[in-house]
Design a protein around this motif. Structure first.
Motif, PDB file in Angstrom:
ATOM      1  N   ASN A  14      76.618  45.177  22.446  1.00  0.00           N
ATOM      2  CA  ASN A  14      75.428  46.108  22.797  1.00  0.00           C
ATOM      3  C   ASN A  14      75.617  47.231  21.784  1.00  0.00           C
ATOM      4  OD1 ASN A  14      74.442  44.508  24.847  1.00  0.00           O
ATOM      5  ND2 ASN A  14      76.108  45.478  26.329  1.00  0.00           N
ATOM      6  N   TYR A  15      76.651  47.464  20.858  1.00  0.00           N
ATOM      7  CA  TYR A  15      76.568  48.524  20.260  1.00  0.00           C
ATOM      8  C   TYR A  15      76.648  48.070  18.479  1.00  0.00           C
ATOM      9  CZ  TYR A  15      81.654  46.893  20.159  1.00  0.00           C
ATOM     10  OH  TYR A  15      82.767  46.530  19.956  1.00  0.00           O
ATOM     11  N   LYS A  16      76.246  49.014  17.779  1.00  0.00           N
ATOM     12  CA  LYS A  16      76.162  49.015  16.473  1.00  0.00           C
ATOM     13  C   LYS A  16      77.387  49.809  15.809  1.00  0.00           C
ATOM     14  CE  LYS A  16      71.343  47.789  15.812  1.00  0.00           C
ATOM     15  NZ  LYS A  16      71.205  46.744  16.741  1.00  0.00           N
ATOM     16  N   PHE A  17      77.844  49.321  14.422  1.00  0.00           N
ATOM     17  CA  PHE A  17      78.575  50.248  13.877  1.00  0.00           C
ATOM     18  C   PHE A  17      78.124  50.643  12.405  1.00  0.00           C
ATOM     19  CE2 PHE A  17      82.522  49.391  10.636  1.00  0.00           C
ATOM     20  CZ  PHE A  17      82.999  50.534  10.772  1.00  0.00           C
ATOM     21  N   ASP A  18      78.639  51.984  12.217  1.00  0.00           N
ATOM     22  CA  ASP A  18      78.222  52.614  11.070  1.00  0.00           C
ATOM     23  C   ASP A  18      79.435  52.513   9.817  1.00  0.00           C
ATOM     24  OD1 ASP A  18      77.210  53.758   8.786  1.00  0.00           O
ATOM     25  OD2 ASP A  18      77.127  55.732   9.686  1.00  0.00           O
ATOM     26  N   PRO A  19      79.558  51.760   8.981  1.00  0.00           N
ATOM     27  CA  PRO A  19      80.989  51.504   8.198  1.00  0.00           C
ATOM     28  C   PRO A  19      81.025  53.027   7.247  1.00  0.00           C
ATOM     29  CG  PRO A  19      79.724  49.751   7.750  1.00  0.00           C
ATOM     30  CD  PRO A  19      78.813  50.605   8.569  1.00  0.00           C
ATOM     31  N   SER A  20      79.964  53.733   7.162  1.00  0.00           N
ATOM     32  CA  SER A  20      80.163  54.980   6.482  1.00  0.00           C
ATOM     33  C   SER A  20      80.654  55.856   7.117  1.00  0.00           C
ATOM     34  CB  SER A  20      78.670  55.482   5.993  1.00  0.00           C
ATOM     35  OG  SER A  20      78.053  56.057   7.134  1.00  0.00           O
ATOM     36  N   ALA A  21      81.260  55.713   8.303  1.00  0.00           N
ATOM     37  CA  ALA A  21      81.919  56.690   9.333  1.00  0.00           C
ATOM     38  C   ALA A  21      83.512  56.407   8.946  1.00  0.00           C
ATOM     39  CB  ALA A  21      81.574  56.450  10.639  1.00  0.00           C
TER      40      ALA A  21
END
Length: 128
Positions: A14-21
């Motif tokens: 249900n979530y997304k991931f921001d690789p720039s973090a």
């Protein structure tokens, strides 16, 4: 809208991931409680090649056998705080990132987080 294009998702989560973090995170997924960092033989071959070692020398220096599997060793940073042996404490990131094991490449989309978004948010500031 580049931010939205760069988000990683998985249809079962249900979530997304921001690789720039990852750049500002400091290595939360590489540090913490002691555990296992599983590696298959093909991954060991790639990691050994990346650090210019034979598979045998790499295994002696960086792997521990756990029953019939292999895990990368850890280094103790403080009481109850460990890091993968390849976590660069100065740069706060993985020193073998291009050849890291599948377990590392699939984070934060791990089965244990599938129904526990609150827990994965504690582990990873890149969850959106």
């Amino acid at each position: 809208m580049d931010f939205i294009k760069n988000l990683t998702s998985h249809d079962q989560y249900n979530y997304k991931f921001d690789p720039s973090a990852c750049e500002s995170c400091g290595g939360h997924c590489c540090t913490g409680e002691s555990g296992y960092i599983w590696a298959k033989y093909a991954e060991v071959e790639k990691m050994a090649d990346f650090v210019n070692l034979s598979v045998e020398d790499f295994a002696t220096m960086y792997l521990r056998k756990v029953k019939h599997r292999y895990s990368l060793i850890e280094k103790k940073l403080a009481p109850d705080n460990y890091a993968c042996v390849f976590f660069d404490e100065t740069k706060k990131r993985c020193s073998i990132y291009p050849v890291r094991p599948l377990q590392c490449r699939t984070f934060p989309f791990w089965e244990q987080f599938k129904n526990d978004e609150e827990e994965v948010r504690k582990e990873c500031p890149g969850i959106v």
